[in-house]
Design a protein around this motif. Structure first.
Motif, PDB file in Angstrom:
ATOM      1  N   PHE A 170       0.675  -1.120   0.433  1.00 23.58           N
ATOM      2  CA  PHE A 170       0.194  -0.085   0.042  1.00 23.58           C
ATOM      3  C   PHE A 170       0.775   1.112  -0.686  1.00 23.58           C
ATOM      4  CE2 PHE A 170      -3.576  -3.155   0.992  1.00 23.58           C
ATOM      5  CZ  PHE A 170      -4.337  -2.603   0.462  1.00 23.58           C
ATOM      6  N   THR A 171       2.336   1.002  -0.239  1.00 20.97           N
ATOM      7  CA  THR A 171       2.602   2.367  -0.402  1.00 20.97           C
ATOM      8  C   THR A 171       2.631   2.705  -1.308  1.00 20.97           C
ATOM      9  OG1 THR A 171       4.703   1.533   1.169  1.00 20.97           O
ATOM     10  CG2 THR A 171       5.507   3.232  -0.713  1.00 20.97           C
ATOM     11  N   ASN A 172       1.815   2.421  -2.581  1.00 20.36           N
ATOM     12  CA  ASN A 172       2.025   2.828  -3.282  1.00 20.36           C
ATOM     13  C   ASN A 172       1.130   3.730  -3.631  1.00 20.36           C
ATOM     14  OD1 ASN A 172       1.413   2.985  -7.073  1.00 20.36           O
ATOM     15  ND2 ASN A 172       2.815   1.861  -7.757  1.00 20.36           N
ATOM     16  N   PRO A 173       0.749   4.795  -4.048  1.00 20.76           N
ATOM     17  CA  PRO A 173      -1.036   5.515  -3.949  1.00 20.76           C
ATOM     18  C   PRO A 173      -1.568   5.614  -4.776  1.00 20.76           C
ATOM     19  CG  PRO A 173       0.991   7.327  -4.735  1.00 20.76           C
ATOM     20  CD  PRO A 173       1.859   5.922  -4.355  1.00 20.76           C
ATOM     21  N   THR A 174      -1.428   4.756  -5.758  1.00 21.84           N
ATOM     22  CA  THR A 174      -2.363   4.626  -7.014  1.00 21.84           C
ATOM     23  C   THR A 174      -3.265   3.300  -6.491  1.00 21.84           C
ATOM     24  OG1 THR A 174      -0.467   2.770  -8.263  1.00 21.84           O
ATOM     25  CG2 THR A 174      -1.233   4.733  -9.012  1.00 21.84           C
ATOM     26  N   ASN A 175      -3.212   2.920  -5.628  1.00 23.82           N
ATOM     27  CA  ASN A 175      -3.331   2.029  -5.152  1.00 23.82           C
ATOM     28  C   ASN A 175      -5.422   2.561  -4.515  1.00 23.82           C
ATOM     29  OD1 ASN A 175      -2.742  -0.776  -4.309  1.00 23.82           O
ATOM     30  ND2 ASN A 175      -1.132   0.363  -2.721  1.00 23.82           N
ATOM     31  N   PHE A 176      -5.093   3.513  -4.528  1.00 23.82           N
ATOM     32  CA  PHE A 176      -6.175   4.221  -4.729  1.00 23.82           C
ATOM     33  C   PHE A 176      -6.522   5.391  -5.650  1.00 23.82           C
ATOM     34  CE2 PHE A 176      -5.345   3.196  -0.409  1.00 23.82           C
ATOM     35  CZ  PHE A 176      -6.100   2.358   0.052  1.00 23.82           C
ATOM     36  N   ASN A 177      -7.876   5.470  -6.242  1.00 24.08           N
ATOM     37  CA  ASN A 177      -7.547   6.756  -6.980  1.00 24.08           C
ATOM     38  C   ASN A 177      -8.382   7.658  -6.278  1.00 24.08           C
ATOM     39  OD1 ASN A 177     -10.225   6.583  -6.164  1.00 24.08           O
ATOM     40  ND2 ASN A 177     -11.778   5.402  -7.698  1.00 24.08           N
ATOM     41  N   ALA A 178      -9.002   8.595  -7.307  1.00 26.76           N
ATOM     42  CA  ALA A 178      -9.065  10.417  -6.982  1.00 26.76           C
ATOM     43  C   ALA A 178      -9.968  10.519  -6.251  1.00 26.76           C
ATOM     44  CB  ALA A 178      -8.735  11.005  -8.167  1.00 26.76           C
ATOM     45  N   GLU A 179     -11.253   9.631  -5.786  1.00 24.43           N
ATOM     46  CA  GLU A 179     -12.241   9.624  -4.656  1.00 24.43           C
ATOM     47  C   GLU A 179     -12.208   8.748  -3.655  1.00 24.43           C
ATOM     48  OE1 GLU A 179     -12.955   8.649  -8.200  1.00 24.43           O
ATOM     49  OE2 GLU A 179     -12.898  11.283  -8.584  1.00 24.43           O
ATOM     50  N   GLY A 180     -10.486   7.681  -3.097  1.00 21.57           N
ATOM     51  CA  GLY A 180     -10.312   6.818  -2.220  1.00 21.57           C
ATOM     52  C   GLY A 180     -10.688   5.767  -2.869  1.00 21.57           C
ATOM     53  N   PHE A 181     -11.499   5.388  -3.730  1.00 20.75           N
ATOM     54  CA  PHE A 181     -12.171   3.886  -3.508  1.00 20.75           C
ATOM     55  C   PHE A 181     -10.423   3.134  -4.289  1.00 20.75           C
ATOM     56  CE2 PHE A 181     -15.809   6.374  -3.768  1.00 20.75           C
ATOM     57  CZ  PHE A 181     -16.591   5.809  -3.101  1.00 20.75           C
ATOM     58  N   LEU A 182     -10.547   1.784  -3.944  1.00 20.51           N
ATOM     59  CA  LEU A 182      -9.131   1.300  -4.419  1.00 20.51           C
ATOM     60  C   LEU A 182      -9.206   0.890  -5.941  1.00 20.51           C
ATOM     61  CD1 LEU A 182      -9.657  -1.814  -1.453  1.00 20.51           C
ATOM     62  CD2 LEU A 182      -7.581   0.131  -1.860  1.00 20.51           C
ATOM     63  N   THR A 183      -8.967   0.066  -6.729  1.00 23.70           N
ATOM     64  CA  THR A 183      -8.134  -0.104  -8.327  1.00 23.70           C
ATOM     65  C   THR A 183      -8.205  -1.224  -8.579  1.00 23.70           C
ATOM     66  OG1 THR A 183      -5.908   0.543  -8.070  1.00 23.70           O
ATOM     67  CG2 THR A 183      -7.893   2.547  -8.120  1.00 23.70           C
ATOM     68  N   ILE A 184      -7.843  -1.157  -9.226  1.00 26.65           N
ATOM     69  CA  ILE A 184      -7.428  -2.740  -9.636  1.00 26.65           C
ATOM     70  C   ILE A 184      -6.276  -2.909  -9.796  1.00 26.65           C
ATOM     71  CG2 ILE A 184      -7.934  -4.638 -11.566  1.00 26.65           C
ATOM     72  CD1 ILE A 184     -10.287  -3.572 -12.195  1.00 26.65           C
ATOM     73  N   GLY A 185      -5.955  -3.943  -9.330  1.00 23.60           N
ATOM     74  CA  GLY A 185      -4.259  -4.345  -9.168  1.00 23.60           C
ATOM     75  C   GLY A 185      -3.292  -5.410  -8.052  1.00 23.60           C
ATOM     76  N   LYS A 192      -1.894   0.531  -8.651  1.00 21.99           N
ATOM     77  CA  LYS A 192      -3.317   0.401 -10.294  1.00 21.99           C
ATOM     78  C   LYS A 192      -2.770  -0.728 -11.155  1.00 21.99           C
ATOM     79  CE  LYS A 192      -6.084   2.097 -12.959  1.00 21.99           C
ATOM     80  NZ  LYS A 192      -7.337   4.161 -13.948  1.00 21.99           N
ATOM     81  N   GLN A 193      -2.530  -1.636 -11.910  1.00 19.34           N
ATOM     82  CA  GLN A 193      -2.657  -2.728 -12.612  1.00 19.34           C
ATOM     83  C   GLN A 193      -3.426  -3.237 -12.892  1.00 19.34           C
ATOM     84  OE1 GLN A 193      -0.436  -4.330  -9.166  1.00 19.34           O
ATOM     85  NE2 GLN A 193       1.646  -4.698 -10.750  1.00 19.34           N
ATOM     86  N   PRO A 194      -4.720  -2.563 -14.091  1.00 19.40           N
ATOM     87  CA  PRO A 194      -6.315  -3.229 -14.349  1.00 19.40           C
ATOM     88  C   PRO A 194      -5.243  -4.704 -15.082  1.00 19.40           C
ATOM     89  CG  PRO A 194      -5.562  -1.282 -15.726  1.00 19.40           C
ATOM     90  CD  PRO A 194      -4.246  -1.248 -14.275  1.00 19.40           C
ATOM     91  N   GLU A 195      -4.721  -4.881 -15.675  1.00 23.35           N
ATOM     92  CA  GLU A 195      -4.310  -5.909 -16.834  1.00 23.35           C
ATOM     93  C   GLU A 195      -4.144  -7.227 -16.047  1.00 23.35           C
ATOM     94  OE1 GLU A 195      -0.504  -3.860 -14.853  1.00 23.35           O
ATOM     95  OE2 GLU A 195      -2.291  -3.488 -16.342  1.00 23.35           O
ATOM     96  N   LEU A 196      -3.980  -6.675 -14.609  1.00 26.29           N
ATOM     97  CA  LEU A 196      -3.891  -8.212 -13.326  1.00 26.29           C
ATOM     98  C   LEU A 196      -5.887  -8.872 -13.303  1.00 26.29           C
ATOM     99  CD1 LEU A 196      -0.969  -7.136 -11.154  1.00 26.29           C
ATOM    100  CD2 LEU A 196      -0.921  -8.963 -13.122  1.00 26.29           C
ATOM    101  N   GLY A 197      -6.721  -7.551 -13.564  1.00 25.72           N
ATOM    102  CA  GLY A 197      -7.742  -8.188 -13.085  1.00 25.72           C
ATOM    103  C   GLY A 197      -8.252  -9.334 -14.151  1.00 25.72           C
TER     104      GLY A 197
END
Length: 420
Positions: A342-357, A361-366
């Motif tokens: 969770f050090t990587n800030p892209t775990n969360f989007n601008a609204e504070g919700f979790l991203t795929i990764g 954020k690594q959407p290709e891993l979905g």
């Protein structure tokens, strides 16, 4: 707590070294270094991170505004199911991991204020989740996927009954029971899905509601048939080398059996056997944590992140860790993993919700079933927050975990297969 207050809390945490991106806070330091300020603040780090995940979801849903505020993100290989299942996955999975923390009594600490606010929001959110007139009424009546997340939804109520179930008004309770029972319409495939049906029946039993013992018994019997040895279960008729023993199979089987263990000697025996198996599996999980706090990225659903360590956190919360694992080393290992991910800030989007990764954020891993609501299964790593700050899990000195000892040429125990 309002969102702006949370930002202040996070800033204060960063100032203390609780939330930072430098490598020392992530837990990468020499084996010879002993407990420092980051060790003493492990609980504060866990609380702040759990609050950060929970606040955007529950502050919105408590007002019936989750759909309004949470934009849907799906995998590039999305299978075409109704995307509104995202909200049910998000709420059910979050609550399953959050429930033990909410079970602690109120106090005037910063953590206590966070906990009280989340509990109030959660109760309001449960009411919205089953109110057909609410904008946040969940996807109960279409697709098969709701059976999956209904089990996380009900598991939370089992984990914190006095805080999440008993305070609900009569109408909300009746609606919850009705929605869960109508999901018997879903015929689960012969896989870990059997446990979702059984979890709902365990919930009914736990609250004195009529239940179907066959739906639970079938699941328990099949899981025992699928046990392959040394702490691992198959997921159906074939073995999957992934973290589904962590995400679903081991924890749900243990907690289902815990509910039913009082009704017969055979169920109590089955519970004790399942406990030994999850303890063995947890010993292996602990060894998967590298000296740097990383863990092997293999198998399905990697985007559930630290949910892979649910068994360790569950056993810590229930004071059932295997004898070979000290509380200090388990806490240190889990904290290192959380920080590494969770050090990587892209775990969360601008609204504070979790991203795929996975570690950002690594959407290709979905996977084909992955949406950003699915990601909240990572909350299952936070179950140990159900232990108060004075508990030995939090006060024991941080200790090196197995891999850290091994690669520092320190003494560490050998490992052998078991036959139960």
């Amino acid at each position: 707590m309002e969102r702006r207050d949370f930002v202040k809390t996070m800033a204060a945490g960063a100032a203390l070294g609780i939330i930072t991106q430098d490598t020392q806070a992530v837990g990468i330091h020499n084996s010879s270094e002993k407990t420092d300020v980051t060790d003493r603040n492990d609980r504060a780090y866990w609380c702040n991170l759990m609050y950060r995940m929970s606040e955007p979801v529950l502050s919105a849903m408590s007002k019936g505004e989750l759909r309004k505020r949470m934009s849907v993100e799906v995998s590039p290989t999305w299978d075409g199911r109704d995307k509104s299942v995202t909200y049910m996955e998000c709420f059910g999975r979050l609550m399953s991991g959050l429930a033990p923390w909410l079970s602690l009594p109120d106090d005037e600490t910063q953590e206590g204020k966070q906990r009280k606010q989340l509990r109030e929001w959660a109760l309001q959110s449960y009411a919205h989740s089953v109110d057909p007139k609410s904008p946040d009424y969940l996807l109960w009546h279409s697709e098969g996927q709701p059976l999956v997340d209904s089990a996380f939804f009900s598991n939370a109520l089992i984990r914190a009954p006095k805080q999440l179930w008993e305070p609900q008004d009569k109408v909300t309770k009746e609606r919850i029971i009705s929605e869960l029972k109508q999901l018997r319409r879903v015929k689960p495939p012969y896989s870990n899905w059997l446990l979702f049906a059984a979890m709902n029946e365990a919930f009914f039993k736990s609250v004195g509601e009529s239940y179907d013992p066959m739906r639970a018994d079938l699941s328990i019997r099949k899981m025992n048939e699928w046990y392959v040895g040394d702490g691992w279960y198959m997921d159906g008729e074939r073995f999957h080398y992934d973290y589904y023993n962590s995400f679903v199979i081991q924890p749900m089987l243990l907690e289902i059996l815990e509910v039913f263990s009082e009704q017969s000697e055979s169920d109590k025996k089955a519970y004790n056997q399942a406990l030994k198996r999850i303890q063995r599996y947890s010993e292996q999980l602990e060894r998967m944590v590298s000296p740097e706090g990383t863990f092997p990225p293999f198998g399905r659903s990697l985007t559930y992140r630290t949910g892979a360590f649910q068994p360790l956190s569950l056993l810590a919360w229930k004071k059932l860790l295997p004898e070979k694992l000290s509380e200090g080393q388990v806490r240190a290992a889990l904290t290192a993993v959380q920080k590494r991910i969770f050090t990587n800030p892209t775990n969360f989007n601008a609204e504070g919700f979790l991203t795929i990764g996975f570690a950002g954020k690594q959407p290709e891993l979905g996977d084909s079933y992955s949406n950003n609501g699915s990601m909240y299964l990572t909350s299952e790593c936070f179950l140990a927050l159900g232990l108060p700050a004075t508990d030995s899990f939090w006060t024991a000195p941080a200790a090196d975990w197995t891999a850290k000892k091994a690669f520092a040429n320190d003494k560490f125990p050998k490992d052998y297969a078991v036959n139960y």
